[in-house]
Design an enzyme around this catalytic site. Structure first.
Site, PDB file in Angstrom:
ATOM      1  N   ARG A  31       0.807  -1.228   0.000  1.00 35.21           N
ATOM      2  CA  ARG A  31       0.000   0.000   0.000  1.00 35.21           C
ATOM      3  C   ARG A  31       0.839   1.277   0.000  1.00 35.21           C
ATOM      4  O   ARG A  31       0.704   2.105  -0.890  1.00 35.21           O
ATOM      5  CB  ARG A  31      -0.939   0.020   1.226  1.00 35.21           C
ATOM      6  CG  ARG A  31      -1.951  -1.074   1.298  1.00 35.21           C
ATOM      7  CD  ARG A  31      -3.091  -0.915   0.314  1.00 35.21           C
ATOM      8  NE  ARG A  31      -3.995   0.152   0.706  1.00 35.21           N
ATOM      9  CZ  ARG A  31      -4.977   0.017   1.587  1.00 35.21           C
ATOM     10  NH1 ARG A  31      -5.167  -1.142   2.191  1.00 35.21           N
ATOM     11  NH2 ARG A  31      -5.768   1.020   1.868  1.00 35.21           N
ATOM     12  N   HIS A  77      -7.363  -3.145  -7.654  1.00 36.29           N
ATOM     13  CA  HIS A  77      -7.135  -2.437  -6.380  1.00 36.29           C
ATOM     14  C   HIS A  77      -8.450  -2.273  -5.614  1.00 36.29           C
ATOM     15  O   HIS A  77      -9.089  -1.214  -5.665  1.00 36.29           O
ATOM     16  CB  HIS A  77      -6.517  -1.066  -6.670  1.00 36.29           C
ATOM     17  CG  HIS A  77      -5.867  -0.433  -5.469  1.00 36.29           C
ATOM     18  ND1 HIS A  77      -4.641  -0.835  -4.971  1.00 36.29           N
ATOM     19  CD2 HIS A  77      -6.272   0.571  -4.662  1.00 36.29           C
ATOM     20  CE1 HIS A  77      -4.322  -0.105  -3.927  1.00 36.29           C
ATOM     21  NE2 HIS A  77      -5.300   0.757  -3.712  1.00 36.29           N
ATOM     22  N   TYR A 121     -16.530  14.195 -13.636  1.00 32.56           N
ATOM     23  CA  TYR A 121     -16.373  15.381 -14.475  1.00 32.56           C
ATOM     24  C   TYR A 121     -15.033  15.419 -15.206  1.00 32.56           C
ATOM     25  O   TYR A 121     -14.920  16.044 -16.250  1.00 32.56           O
ATOM     26  CB  TYR A 121     -16.506  16.664 -13.635  1.00 32.56           C
ATOM     27  CG  TYR A 121     -17.843  16.798 -12.950  1.00 32.56           C
ATOM     28  CD1 TYR A 121     -19.021  16.852 -13.680  1.00 32.56           C
ATOM     29  CD2 TYR A 121     -17.923  16.878 -11.563  1.00 32.56           C
ATOM     30  CE1 TYR A 121     -20.252  16.976 -13.047  1.00 32.56           C
ATOM     31  CE2 TYR A 121     -19.138  17.005 -10.918  1.00 32.56           C
ATOM     32  CZ  TYR A 121     -20.301  17.053 -11.666  1.00 32.56           C
ATOM     33  OH  TYR A 121     -21.510  17.178 -11.046  1.00 32.56           O
TER      34      TYR A 121
END
Length: 747
Positions: A31, A77, A121
């Site tokens: 991680r 993931h 967006y």
């Protein structure tokens, strides 16, 4: 088998230890920390690989970020979309990365701390350098592919990155018990250092620093401790001091403008706003009177923060004050920690380059081994086709005389002619002597007739010559380390020439900023705080003119020194101190600021019981009284502390402070309980204790009773309170002893 036979008994501490270590290693490896080979954390690697798999290349249209995030989360993931999108955004921000790895389209945030727009967006695609220097060799089997989390897909364990990306883009991450913080560096300098190491593996760190001068932050700035960099790059840890770039401009009316055009890398984001607030606070707290105005004129073109100064301002001293009092000079903590061979390791400059070069050789070996195998296979087929073209009439005769493909193939490979009809005995003898390989036979059988055209045969011969040249080249690269090194160096030179840019961060050695603080003339001022907690200071003359209004409108009004502190005692037993200079000084009718804003006091969970000036407390003792009737006297000097918050008294469980007063002319103390008991006794009966003590019991209380109010009386001074709708003279109450029950006052 019984249930007891299936129960495994083990020591609890061993289970906890093993579980925690497993968790810690999972966070460290999978991680938080980058791999030294490609300089990427798993989430970054997976995001880039997913974009590669989706075909979102630099020369193709942008795709919605939400599409990329969703695909990455579903395949590789499974740790939430926010972490993936955050990684994608950072890789697209040119103010955080030396070389952005993603080409973002839309609002991807800015240097002033405004966040990116929602993933639905924004759009993204791979940057050109990412495709060419990070992912281009993935199809050549140069890295190992591992099963994903549910073993339905394969993902690369590392990307075949051609540059020391850990140095170029840096990395920051917090794991369990460790953290990484590697600054970014100039791409061209890192490539030159890598080439220097490849030409001389015994090169020292200091010699490498002839190429890598120091960190190169995307925000520019000035590194001022160049003399400490060799030790930092040798050990991989240390502190880099950075300053913003300040220019002096002449303004109208003879005034001077200080213009900040570059900021320290650590100031990215909300810290720019904090810097502006800190500069404004310098003026508000009278630390300087040189500031006329401050404006943030930053735009897409770059940082531009303008501080307008007075005509007679000492510019150099003011600049040094900014370095000392704000984050215009800051420290970047270096800890170049990364995963090496599956283990976290702190490395210096040379070791990072060494590991990167070692990885380049491994990738190149696998790449050219696979390319050589492909060329050898192509050579075999080409030679078979060329040989077939020379005996094409015989080949056609075999094909026409065979019953099926298997019969024709057996003849081509093994010379078996049984069952094949030939036109002549010579053809039969020649067919029995054919010895094509299986791959050649398949190629002949798959060959189209147009390949027999003269130009096609000539092209085949030329292609064979190119194949032989490639074979000789690949064999040379694999056989000689010098040849492989030259290939790697050539690739590095191509990347450098295509993507290099000038250094942004200046490296120098400068002496520590010397700021001569102007001494403030000590004077008396008046502290005012209303019942809503708004505090301010005014001069004593204004207080005298408005004394009656000031005393009636404010909960606290007292004289203090402008260089001193205000002490705030709360019901939770805490003491919060506030510098008088931190409070705005203005006119009598000014509103002031909430006391919460200039101290650690939290009005949501505590209330102020008493406020006094530090200088006043130093001259006297302080009396504490609590809800459970615990009393004590403390020397006021004990509250002259450097910390902003300390424990003023120790409280029993469920208790709280209800009264704090300065011990001056008080003669007797009167405790009033909730059940109507009053106890008056001499203040001298209260013992002096340290601020860390609980105190002594002042009154015996019933099981559900508590102290509701505390009063003090002075000799020959009558004091009357209203109780139960009637006036009660405290001086006429029977004088008792401490730790007695007192008298019941009937309403």
């Amino acid at each position: 088998m019984s249930v007891n036979d299936r129960i495994i008994k083990t020591e609890y501490s061993e289970v906890m230890q093993k579980s925690y270590i497993d968790y810690a290693m999972s966070v460290i490896i999978a991680r938080a920390l980058p791999d030294v080979r490609d300089g990427l954390k798993p989430v970054q690697r997976r995001t880039l690989y997913d974009m590669y798999e989706l075909g979102i290349r630099y020369d193709r249209p942008y795709r919605k970020s939400a599409r990329i995030v969703g695909d990455t989360m579903g395949k590789y993931h499974p740790h939430g979309d926010s972490s993936i999108y955050e990684a994608l955004v950072v890789m697209a921000q040119d103010f955080k990365k030396e070389v952005p790895l993603i080409d973002g389209h839309g609002n991807f945030g800015n240097i002033e701390g405004d966040g990116a727009a929602a993933m639905r967006y924004t759009e993204a695609r791979l940057a050109q350098i990412t495709q060419e220097a990070f992912l281009s060799d993935l199809d050549k089997d140069v890295v190992d592919f591992l099963p994903n989390f549910d073993e339905t897909e394969k993902e690369p364990g590392v990307l075949p990155v051609k540059i020391p990306n850990l140095l170029v883009n840096g990395s920051e991450g917090i794991a369990v018990g460790m953290a990484t913080s590697t600054p970014p560096h100039n791409l061209a300098e890192v490539i030159e250092a890598t080439k220097a190491y490849m030409l001389d593996e015994n090169i020292t760190t200091r010699e490498l620093m002839r190429y890598v001068k120091g960190p190169d932050f995307p925000t520019g700035g000035i590194v001022i401790n160049e003399d400490e960099l060799p030790d930092i790059y040798e050990t991989g840890t240390g502190k880099i001091k950075i300053r913003g770039k300040v220019e002096v401009e002449k303004a109208k009316g003879g005034k001077t403008n200080l213009v900040i055009t570059e900021i320290p890398y650590t100031m990215i984001g909300a810290n720019i706003g904090k810097f502006l607030m800190d500069v404004a606070a310098l003026a508000e707290t009278k630390k300087t009177q040189d500031i006329v105005d401050i404006t943030n004129q930053s735009s897409k073109e770059g940082i531009r923060i303008v501080i307008e100064l007075r005509k007679d301002a000492d510019v150099e001293n003011f600049k040094n004050m900014l370095y000392k009092k704000t984050r215009l000079e800051d420290t970047f903590g270096v800890n170049m920690l990364a995963i090496v061979d599956g283990r976290p390791e702190t490395m210096g400059l040379k070791q990072i380059i060494q590991e990167s070069v070692k990885f380049q050789y491994e990738v190149a070996t696998r790449k050219y081994t696979n390319l050589l195998a492909r060329e050898l296979e192509r050579k075999e087929i080409q030679e078979g086709l060329i040989k077939a073209c020379n005996v094409i009439d015989l080949i056609i005769e075999i094909l026409r005389g065979s019953k099926d493909r298997a019969m024709a193939k057996a003849c081509l490979i093994e010379g078996r002619i049984d069952g094949i009809k030939f036109k002549s005995k010579e053809s039969k003898i020649m067919a029995a002597q054919l010895m094509f390989t299986e791959k050649q036979a398949n190629a002949i059988l798959d060959m189209r007739l147009y390949k027999l055209i003269g130009l096609e045969i000539e092209a085949l011969i030329n292609e064979h010559e190119d194949t032989m040249a490639n074979i000789y080249r690949y064999e040379d690269i694999l056989a000689r380390r010098d040849s492989m090194a030259q290939v790697i160096i050539n690739e590095l030179d191509e990347i450098k020439e295509k993507y290099k840019r000038a250094r942004r961060t200046q490296i120098t050695t400068e002496s520590e900023a010397v700021y001569v603080e102007k001494k403030v003339e000590e004077m008396d001022i008046v502290f005012l705080m209303d019942r809503f907690g708004y505090a301010r200071t005014i001069d004593t003359a204004a207080y005298e003119r408005n004394k009656e209004a000031a005393d009636s409108e404010n909960k606290y009004a007292f004289v203090c020194k402008n260089t001193g502190k205000i002490c705030l005692f709360t019901n939770t037993g805490q003491l919060h101190t506030v510098k008088a200079m931190d409070l705005p000084m203005g006119k009598f009718r000014d509103k002031g600021v909430p006391i919460d804003n200039v101290s650690n006091y939290d009005s949501a969970r505590e209330s102020i019981v008493y406020a006094a000036s530090q200088s006043d407390l130093n001259l006297y003792r302080v009396i504490f009284a609590t809800r459970q009737a615990m009393l004590k006297v403390v020397d006021g000097g004990e509250f002259d502390v450097a910390k902003r918050t300390v424990a003023a008294t120790k409280l029993q469980e469920g208790d709280e402070v209800i009264s704090v007063v300065t011990y001056k002319e008080q003669r007797n103390i009167v405790l009033q309980s909730a059940e109507g008991y009053f106890l008056r006794f001499s203040v001298e009966e209260i013992p002096e204790k340290k601020k860390g003590a609980v105190g002594v019991r002042g009154m015996k209380l019933g099981a559900k009773d508590s102290v509701e109010a505390v009063y003090y009386t002075r000799t020959a001074v009558e004091q009357t309170i209203e109780y139960g709708g009637k006036e009660l003279e405290l001086n006429k109450l029977k004088l008792g002893k401490r730790d007695s029950k007192g008298v019941k006052v009937r309403i």
